[in-house]
Design an enzyme around this catalytic site. Structure first.
Site, short mmCIF file in Angstrom:
data_model
loop_
_atom_site.label_atom_id
_atom_site.label_comp_id
_atom_site.label_asym_id
_atom_site.label_seq_id
_atom_site.Cartn_x
_atom_site.Cartn_y
_atom_site.Cartn_z
N HIS A 185 -4.65 11.75 3.73
CA HIS A 185 -5.57 11.59 5.48
C HIS A 185 -5.52 13.27 5.12
CE1 HIS A 185 -5.50 7.89 7.20
NE2 HIS A 185 -5.44 7.92 6.22
N SER A 196 -8.42 9.90 0.73
CA SER A 196 -8.90 9.26 -1.35
C SER A 196 -9.92 9.83 -1.77
CB SER A 196 -10.03 7.28 -0.36
OG SER A 196 -9.13 7.11 0.09
N LYS A 232 -11.74 -4.99 4.32
CA LYS A 232 -11.43 -5.14 3.13
C LYS A 232 -9.90 -5.49 2.29
CE LYS A 232 -13.60 -3.71 -1.50
NZ LYS A 232 -14.18 -1.85 -2.11
N ASP A 233 -9.20 -4.21 2.79
CA ASP A 233 -7.83 -4.44 2.90
C ASP A 233 -6.86 -5.91 2.83
OD1 ASP A 233 -7.76 -2.14 0.89
OD2 ASP A 233 -6.69 -1.00 3.28
N GLU A 268 16.09 -5.58 -15.26
CA GLU A 268 14.66 -6.80 -14.56
C GLU A 268 13.62 -5.96 -15.55
OE1 GLU A 268 15.13 -9.31 -12.80
OE2 GLU A 268 14.87 -9.26 -11.49
#
Lengths: 171, 403, 225
Positions: free
Chosen positions: B208, B212, B235-236, B279
């Protein structure tokens, strides 16, 4: 920053938004259930909700302690004399008829936890119990005859599966 | 009433200004693609892992004599225990899928570049923590793969100079992986996620501060930024729906896709399973480890393969703004790198044969070459692009930014 | 435009990369014929496992009470458990020491056998039906040659195809029960899974529509390359 004003306008919070919010919140609430329910007793604990006791090994006058839901339960094979004593009075502090406390007079089944503060009373030779913590006394019917305990020993739900087998925890 | 409550809080806590600064007024580029959903998804998976983990811990027993049985107790007796465990086990793999895509997006679009170095490095720290947590968590079921995985990985610390053997014993609290190892892994497996939560807060504060990045790789003009809420919250959420569709298909229908069969056999220190594999999310790094024919060299190479990401902001010397799709050489290199990772993953999953070793070494070289040649490649690319003239789209944006 | 194309290519590369994960087939050739999942087969398998396999093998994570939930009558389960309580695990009749003396190894617990072998039920079926006489005239098993377990179903000696088919059915039932025993909540899990997926699917569509609505004005602005 275009668009922020249109969103703050309440008219834009329309039907679609409402229905999606309601559906989403409902789903999220439902998703909590597996988490909450996982803290309930698991199936192996529930399997111990009932305890089967074989009575054939308990001689008259004898007592058998079994664990039921993690608590001690006294199963007593009473002698005719003890039955007579028990039936002769209704107790003093918490009066209750002996017939209300047994299914068959020769078998007494009580939860072995003193109703005062939860200690396990010891059997005394006369057929009653004496609590080691604060001296409460119980008679041959598990009724309190001396304080400080306020109530008689609890009689759990149980039933006779056969003549010499009982199932504690299920009527 | 509501307004009075808010103002009561605001006098004591910066609630309104927080919401304004970080949600309703937080400027976000409007051209973010769905690749930008994965950071939020990683946060969601973290919360789900914490929730399922805490409830599993109420039934799990971190004792080498009881651990395996307690897992079966969870799977069979505990109400919805099977669901909690499958969510947690599948969630571990999902966490890596989401984080790896998040990282690939950062690499592709150049989001690690100035001024986002600290953002990138905090992310790198979170990745290391995640790897440690998943490694320790994998021991807890106390199956054969758990045991031998932990045995092999703790043995890597033998590469520590001078005191290697002591370090390994110290880590395990025993001469081999034992009860002490299991109990401490459990304690740390429970602790580290909360450190991750703290790390995520730092990661977000850094985000922040610098805001972005976006697919163009250039800071957009103010008019092209839109508030995070409601545009990116919705959107998320939509992205979350799509993610959950895939996730739940695995949880409910293929929950054993990520659980090795051998891990359903209780740990046996006397017998190694015929084919032990880590894994899937460790396979590329494991392949790099195996490609170097020397213990210390292998461990160093493996450590470097994870840590070298941190150097990206300084390896990339190009001054051309924009993500990989404006930079043909970097883009080519990105795809070569991704392919090398998948080849390494395949190599790591296979038993050692001559061909596999050869393939692994080739892929390892390519993997490191992608980093080591980056300074040269990015410079050459810059010169080439300047000579050819910047693509019109980029030039327009650069000029727009200046104006 | 570039953005779209490269995104697609990126997806393709990711998907290609996942291929080796699924190509990880087991080395032995297993008989992949389907194992039944119906309650009747599982019950037949359970009876076979309790009465025959139970001589040597236990199932320490399966309780007698679980057999009740499988639909067996109480009398039948009481007969199997004898004096053991209802919530006791299925115990082998032969002690581990005796079994070790007779076979050289302690017979493994069967609770998780279907989960602990690559191939699951197919492995078990292939194993049970894999007994045969090899070229040297020795009894062997095609998926687990060094096994110490005798050919319980007697498949190595059966030549009559009808009898063989019968035994193969039995092997399938046993495998079906062991699959159930390894993951007794599988059916409940899938059942719940359909509801959860249906809900998430509807939710995702609603969220998509709401997203379209909120983004309506933004989506009409010219694209940023």
């Amino acid at each position: 920053m275009s668009g922020s004003d249109t969103i703050d306008n309440p008219e834009r919070r329309n039907f679609l938004g409402k229905i999606t919010t309601v559906a989403g919140v409902t789903g999220a609430a439902a998703a909590c259930w597996p988490f909450v329910n996982s803290m309930n007793p698991s199936s192996d604990v529930l399997a111990k909700a009932t305890t089967e006791v074989d009575l054939s090994n308990i001689p008259p006058g004898g007592e058998h302690s079994v664990a039921w839901q993690g608590k001690p339960v006294f199963v007593v094979h009473r002698t005719p004399e003890q039955i007579k004593n028990a039936e002769s009075s209704n107790g003093s502090i918490d009066p209750e008829a002996d017939s209300k406390r047994v299914l068959k007079p020769e078998w007494l089944v009580v939860v072995g936890i003193c109703t005062h503060l939860g200690c396990v009373p010891n059997r005394d030779p006369e057929g009653g119990w004496l609590c080691p913590c604060h001296g409460s006394m119980y008679d041959a019917s598990g009724r309190v005859i001396r304080g400080p305990a306020p109530k008689n020993l609890e009689v759990p739900t149980y039933s006779f599966v056969s003549d010499n087998k009982i199932l504690i925890g299920k009527a | 009433m509501f307004n009075r409550m808010i103002s009561w809080i605001d006098q004591r806590f910066p609630l309104t200004s927080f919401v304004k600064h970080d949600l309703t007024g937080y400027p976000t580029p409007r051209n973010l693609s769905y690749w930008w959903n994965f950071g939020f998804l990683a946060g969601f998976v973290l919360v789900l892992q914490l929730a399922t983990g805490i409830f599993l811990a109420m039934h799990y027993k971190a004792d080498s004599g009881m651990a395996f049985d307690s897992i079966q107790h969870i799977m069979r007796d505990v109400n919805y225990g099977w669901l909690l465990r499958y969510l947690h086990a599948t969630g571990a793999s999902a966490f890596f899928v989401v984080v790896y895509v998040h990282m690939a997006r950062t690499l592709y679009y150049g989001s690690y570049r100035k001024p986002r170095e600290l953002l990138w490095w905090t992310g790198q720290g979170l990745l290391l923590l995640l790897m440690a947590i998943s490694f320790m968590g994998y021991l807890l079921p106390w199956g054969q793969m758990s045991y031998w995985g932990a045995a092999v990985i703790t043995n890597l610390f033998r590469a520590t100079p001078f005191i290697g053997d002591q370090v390994v014993i110290w880590l395990r609290g025993d001469y081999g992986v034992g009860d002490a190892t299991l109990t401490r892994f459990f304690a740390l497996h429970y602790l580290f996620p909360f450190i991750i939560v703290g790390g995520v807060v730092i990661h977000l504060i850094a985000l922040h501060t610098v805001k972005s990045s976006n697919p163009s790789g250039i800071n957009l003009a103010d008019k092209d930024n839109i508030p995070f809420h409601p545009y990116f919250t919705i959107k998320d959420m939509f992205g979350l729906g799509v993610y959950l569709l895939v996730f739940f298909v695995f949880v409910f229908f293929f929950p054993n896709a990520f659980i090795e069969a051998a891990n359903n056999i209780p740990a046996n220190p006397m017998q190694t399973p015929p084919h032990i594999v880590p894994e899937w999310y460790f396979l590329p790094f494991y392949a790099i480890l195996r490609s170097v024919p020397d213990l210390i060299g292998g461990v160093v190479a493996m450590g470097l393969s994870v840590m070298i990401f941190a150097a990206m902001p300084y390896m990339d010397r190009s001054r051309i703004p924009g993500g990989a799709h404006y930079r043909p050489l970097y883009r080519l290199q990105f795809y070569i790198f991704i392919i090398a990772i998948f080849v390494l993953g395949y190599v790591g999953s296979q038993p050692v044969t001559d061909n596999i070793v050869l393939l692994g070494r080739g892929a390892t070289l390519v993997y490191f070459a992608c980093f080591l040649f980056l300074p040269i490649i990015s410079k050459v690319e810059e010169r080439m692009l300047l000579k050819r003239g910047l693509p019109p789209a980029v030039r327009a944006m650069v000029e727009g930014e200046k104006a | 435009m570039i953005n779209h194309r490269s995104s697609k290519r990126f997806c393709l590369v990711l998907l290609l990369g996942l291929l080796p994960l699924f190509a990880n087939a087991s080395e032995e050739k297993l008989d992949e014929s389907p194992i039944p999942t119906d309650r009747a087969s599982i019950q037949r398998g359970a009876e076979e496992v309790v009465t025959t396999c139970g001589g040597c093998h236990g199932l320490k994570y399966v309780k007698y009470s679980d057999l009740l939930t499988l639909g067996f009558a109480k009398d039948k389960v009481d007969g199997w458990r004898g004096p053991l309580p209802l919530d006791a695990a299925l115990k082998p009749q032969m002690s581990a020491d005796d079994a070790t003396a007779s076979f050289g190894v302690a017979p493994p617990d069967l609770s998780l056998m279907a989960a602990a072998r690559e191939g699951g039920g197919h492995y078990l079926y292939s194993y049970l039906t894999g007994y045969h006489i090899n070229d040297k005239g020795e009894l062997t098993n095609s998926v687990f040659p060094v096994t110490r377990m005798p050919d319980v179903l007697g498949l190595s000696g059966i030549t009559d195809p009808k009898q063989r088919a019968e035994m193969e059915e039995k092997a399938k039932d046993v495998s079906a029960f062991l699959i159930w025993a390894a993951d007794p909540h599988a059916q409940e899990r899938k059942h719940l899974g359909y509801y959860v997926l249906a809900y998430v699917f509807v939710m995702t569509i609603l969220l998509f529509l709401w997203k379209k609505q909120i983004w309506h004005d933004i989506d009409r602005q010219p694209k940023i390359e």
